[in-house]
Write a protein that holds these residues in place. Structure first.
Motif, PDB file in Angstrom:
ATOM      1  N   ARG A  67       1.119  17.400 -11.001  1.00  0.00           N
ATOM      2  CA  ARG A  67       1.754  17.020  -9.737  1.00  0.00           C
ATOM      3  C   ARG A  67       0.736  16.259  -8.899  1.00  0.00           C
ATOM      4  N   TYR A  68       1.268  15.407  -8.028  1.00  0.00           N
ATOM      5  CA  TYR A  68       0.383  14.596  -7.195  1.00  0.00           C
ATOM      6  C   TYR A  68       1.203  14.013  -6.054  1.00  0.00           C
ATOM      7  N   ALA A  69       0.561  13.316  -5.162  1.00  0.00           N
ATOM      8  CA  ALA A  69       1.228  12.724  -4.005  1.00  0.00           C
ATOM      9  C   ALA A  69       2.012  11.474  -4.401  1.00  0.00           C
ATOM     10  N   ILE A  70       3.207  11.317  -3.801  1.00  0.00           N
ATOM     11  CA  ILE A  70       4.022  10.119  -3.979  1.00  0.00           C
ATOM     12  C   ILE A  70       4.640   9.743  -2.632  1.00  0.00           C
ATOM     13  N   TYR A  71       5.012   8.488  -2.493  1.00  0.00           N
ATOM     14  CA  TYR A  71       5.759   8.008  -1.330  1.00  0.00           C
ATOM     15  C   TYR A  71       7.217   7.803  -1.717  1.00  0.00           C
ATOM     16  N   ILE A  72       8.117   8.105  -0.778  1.00  0.00           N
ATOM     17  CA  ILE A  72       9.535   7.804  -0.945  1.00  0.00           C
ATOM     18  C   ILE A  72      10.063   7.225   0.365  1.00  0.00           C
ATOM     19  N   ARG A  73      11.072   6.365   0.242  1.00  0.00           N
ATOM     20  CA  ARG A  73      11.714   5.758   1.415  1.00  0.00           C
ATOM     21  C   ARG A  73      13.166   6.165   1.455  1.00  0.00           C
ATOM     22  N   GLU A  74      13.667   6.368   2.647  1.00  0.00           N
ATOM     23  CA  GLU A  74      15.067   6.764   2.853  1.00  0.00           C
ATOM     24  C   GLU A  74      16.013   5.619   2.488  1.00  0.00           C
ATOM     25  N   GLY A  75      17.157   5.984   1.893  1.00  0.00           N
ATOM     26  CA  GLY A  75      18.209   5.020   1.600  1.00  0.00           C
ATOM     27  C   GLY A  75      17.974   4.158   0.378  1.00  0.00           C
ATOM     28  N   GLU A  76      17.005   4.496  -0.426  1.00  0.00           N
ATOM     29  CA  GLU A  76      16.692   3.696  -1.611  1.00  0.00           C
ATOM     30  C   GLU A  76      17.561   4.102  -2.805  1.00  0.00           C
ATOM     31  N   GLN A  77      17.771   3.157  -3.708  1.00  0.00           N
ATOM     32  CA  GLN A  77      18.500   3.397  -4.951  1.00  0.00           C
ATOM     33  C   GLN A  77      17.494   3.509  -6.096  1.00  0.00           C
ATOM     34  N   GLY A 107       0.804  -1.217   0.000  1.00  0.00           N
ATOM     35  CA  GLY A 107       0.000   0.000   0.000  1.00  0.00           C
ATOM     36  C   GLY A 107       0.836   1.264   0.000  1.00  0.00           C
ATOM     37  N   TYR A 108       2.156   1.112   0.034  1.00  0.00           N
ATOM     38  CA  TYR A 108       3.055   2.258   0.150  1.00  0.00           C
ATOM     39  C   TYR A 108       4.196   2.094  -0.847  1.00  0.00           C
ATOM     40  N   PRO A 109       3.956   2.436  -2.118  1.00  0.00           N
ATOM     41  CA  PRO A 109       4.947   2.213  -3.169  1.00  0.00           C
ATOM     42  C   PRO A 109       5.997   3.335  -3.252  1.00  0.00           C
ATOM     43  N   CYS A 110       7.244   2.981  -2.996  1.00  0.00           N
ATOM     44  CA  CYS A 110       8.337   3.955  -3.106  1.00  0.00           C
ATOM     45  C   CYS A 110       8.587   4.261  -4.581  1.00  0.00           C
ATOM     46  N   ARG A 111       8.621   5.544  -4.925  1.00  0.00           N
ATOM     47  CA  ARG A 111       8.815   5.938  -6.322  1.00  0.00           C
ATOM     48  C   ARG A 111      10.283   6.034  -6.713  1.00  0.00           C
ATOM     49  N   ILE A 112      11.174   5.822  -5.776  1.00  0.00           N
ATOM     50  CA  ILE A 112      12.605   5.798  -6.087  1.00  0.00           C
ATOM     51  C   ILE A 112      13.001   4.387  -6.518  1.00  0.00           C
ATOM     52  N   SER A 113      12.789   3.423  -5.639  1.00  0.00           N
ATOM     53  CA  SER A 113      13.218   2.037  -5.886  1.00  0.00           C
ATOM     54  C   SER A 113      12.181   1.198  -6.619  1.00  0.00           C
ATOM     55  N   LEU A 114      10.947   1.704  -6.713  1.00  0.00           N
ATOM     56  CA  LEU A 114       9.817   0.971  -7.287  1.00  0.00           C
ATOM     57  C   LEU A 114       9.622  -0.364  -6.557  1.00  0.00           C
ATOM     58  N   THR A 115       9.730  -0.287  -5.231  1.00  0.00           N
ATOM     59  CA  THR A 115       9.421  -1.406  -4.347  1.00  0.00           C
ATOM     60  C   THR A 115       8.386  -0.929  -3.339  1.00  0.00           C
ATOM     61  N   ASP A 116       7.655  -1.864  -2.758  1.00  0.00           N
ATOM     62  CA  ASP A 116       6.649  -1.524  -1.751  1.00  0.00           C
ATOM     63  C   ASP A 116       7.250  -1.598  -0.359  1.00  0.00           C
ATOM     64  N   ALA A 117       6.886  -0.647   0.487  1.00  0.00           N
ATOM     65  CA  ALA A 117       7.331  -0.661   1.875  1.00  0.00           C
ATOM     66  C   ALA A 117       6.655  -1.816   2.607  1.00  0.00           C
TER      67      ALA A 117
END
Length: 154
Positions: free
Chosen positions: A72-82, A39-49
């Motif tokens: 523009r719209y809302a996105i999720y990002i996670r720290e330390g992702e490639q 439910g929380y897709p990181c837009r950097i790594s394209l993996t789900d939290a």
């Protein structure tokens, strides 16, 4: 036809993780913790939290074109992702979702769009790129409408 899917680069977001909640709010962002899988897709790594992992939810201009299709719209990002950057490979995050794929020309004008299950993404990419005027594609999660990834010809 070969294609290249990319997530967002991590560098522009690095400083967000050290900001206070008030400073994040000033940037239209909030800290969240995933409370369920997929439910929380990181837009950097394209993996789900995974549940319990922290993320930042922010407003992001994914279509900066000087056209009526600027967006523009809302996105999720996670720290330390490639940054995800692969040729002819669709990440699992996209495979498990209903996707809206939009084809834009070099001026940022919409040329074509369609919806497909992530398991059927490659034929849609090929069909949209059959139009020589389509310069790039944007993939969105069809139900919430949020930006997911960019696709270019490889």
């Amino acid at each position: 036809m070969s294609f290249r899917i990319t997530g967002l680069p991590a560098e522009p977001f690095t400083d967000l993780f050290s900001l206070s909640d008030e400073a994040l709010a000033a940037r239209l962002a909030v800290r969240v913790v995933a409370d369920h899988a997929h439910g929380y897709p990181c837009r950097i790594s394209l993996t789900d939290a995974e549940p319990g992992q922290p993320l930042i939810l922010l407003n992001y201009e994914h279509q900066p074109a000087d056209s009526p299709f600027r967006s523009r719209y809302a996105i999720y990002i996670r720290e330390g992702e490639q940054q995800y950057d692969e040729v002819d490979r669709v990440p699992d995050q996209l495979r498990r979702r209903l996707l809206s794929v939009r084809g834009f020309d070099g001026r940022g004008m919409l040329r074509d769009a369609d919806v497909a299950q992530g398991t059927a993404l490659e034929p849609l990419i090929e069909r949209l790129f059959d139009d020589d005027h389509v310069a790039y594609l944007h993939i969105h999660m069809a139900r919430p409408g949020c930006y997911a990834a960019r696709v270019d010809r490889a």
